[in-house]
Design an enzyme around this catalytic site. Structure first.
Site: not given
Length: 379
Positions: A48-50, A70-71, A100, A103, A106, A114, A118, A178, A372
């Site tokens: 991903c670009h992130t 992360h994906e 979670c 909170c 959530c 969250c 987060r 993502c 992707r």
């Protein structure tokens, strides 16, 4: 997998040692999961670009050495103390943000932000004890957004894992953890009605996912706005009906869209993060009922400016984070949309590579080629 429970696992991971330098496939030690943590075997991950943004580290705190990614999609190997919702063998999507379930966010039906889980891009350790679960020769390697999926095994907080249908093909649904969900959910936040008009700003994977959301909702006109004319033909596969390149006009693009649509579109979704596009996305919606949703993340010093009358004339401006999806509660149903053939994922997947060639995936993204790239961790 049972023989590895409670043991340190040695496996391959792609380690980012320095900003902007090629990742290096290393043997890493992955510690067992601690309280409220899960260790999983990653089968497929995508880029991903992130990942690229934090690998380049041009505008943030550099945290290295680090395992990015992360994906992804994987299978639970073992669980730590207090984990009751997951068991070894469960199929899961790790997510960069969490739920979670305790909170105020959530417990709210309106928020997915969250308080505990987060996204935190600076944190390179686990919440439970402030330690990393990755190491090489005893030296810690930092985590990335709580997921670090560029490793054959990783440890994730249970609140950042969505348990999904075990029949879902992991090499397809991994993209839902993502970008695709972010764009798809953003359009659902906008709530276009059947027969409505929607403008999408940006033709990357997130923008095309937003277009896919508009298609699913039954929008009759889906107008994509992008500076890269070469992307227009591909976008038709995602339901896009018209294209606007701002470079082709001497007037602001919001005026162009207003003229095309007799006063403005019913809904717009901004997916680039450029502040001018954000303003255009808001100002191009119709007065009285138009809704604009912002998805792209702007430069930290960017300022959104528009005349107050644009709001007073009953236009609505919204922001969204991860498509407003709660990872554990909502992502399983997005997977089911794919399983029921409502959502098409194959058209987002333009490249496939073995794990050993992960740096080629970075090259493809830096060149702007494809949407992707799926990385097979077992190849």
């Amino acid at each position: 997998m049972s023989s590895t429970v409670g043991q340190v696992i040695r496996c391959k991971a792609a380690v980012a040692w320095q900003p902007g330098k090629p990742l290096v496939i290393e043997e890493v030690e992955v510690a067992p999961p601690q309280k409220m943590e899960v260790r999983l075997k990653i089968l497929y991950t995508s880029l991903c670009h992130t990942d690229v943004y934090f690998w380049e580290a041009k505008g943030q705190n550099p945290v290295f050495p680090r395992i990015l990614g992360h994906e992804a999609a994987g299978i639970v190997e073992s669980v730590g103390e207090g984990v009751t919702e997951l068991v070894p063998g469960d199929h899961v999507l790790p997510v960069f943000t969490g739920e979670c379930k305790d909170c105020a966010h959530c417990k709210s039906e309106e928020s997915n932000m969250c308080s505990l889980l987060r996204i935190n891009t600076d944190r390179g350790v686990m919440i439970h004890d402030g330690q990393s679960r990755f190491s090489i020769n005893g030296k810690p390697i930092f985590h990335f957004v709580g997921t670090s999926t560029f490793s054959e095994y990783t440890v994730v907080h249970v609140g950042c894992l969505a348990k999904i249908n075990p029949l879902a093909p992991l090499d397809k649904v991994c993209v839902l953890s993502c970008g695709i969900s972010t764009g798809l959910g953003a359009t659902l936040v906008a709530k276009p009605t059947k027969g409505s008009s929607v403008a999408i700003f940006g033709l990357g994977a997130v923008g095309l996912a937003a277009a896919e959301g508009a298609r699913i909702a039954g929008a009759s006109r889906i107008i994509d706005v992008d500076l890269n004319a070469s992307r227009f033909e591909e976008a038709k596969k995602f339901g896009v009906t018209e294209f606007v390149n701002p470079k082709d006009y001497s007037k602001p693009v919001q005026e162009v869209i207003a003229e095309m649509t007799d006063g403005g579109v019913d809904r717009s979704v901004e997916c680039t993060g450029h502040i001018d596009a954000m303003i255009s996305a808001f100002e191009c919606v119709h007065d009285g009922w138009g809704v604009a949703v912002l998805v792209g993340v702007p430069h930290k010093e960017a300022v959104f400016k528009t005349h107050p009358m644009n709001l007073l004339n009953e236009r609505t401006l919204k922001g969204t984070f991860f498509g407003n999806y709660k990872p554990r509660s909502d992502l399983p149903s997005v997977v089911e949309k794919y399983m029921n053939k409502e959502l098409e994922l194959e058209k987002f997947i333009t490249h496939k590579l073995p794990f050993a060639q992960i740096n080629k995936a970075f090259d493809l993204m830096l060149k702007g080629e494809g949407l992707r790239c799926i990385i097979n961790m077992e190849d």
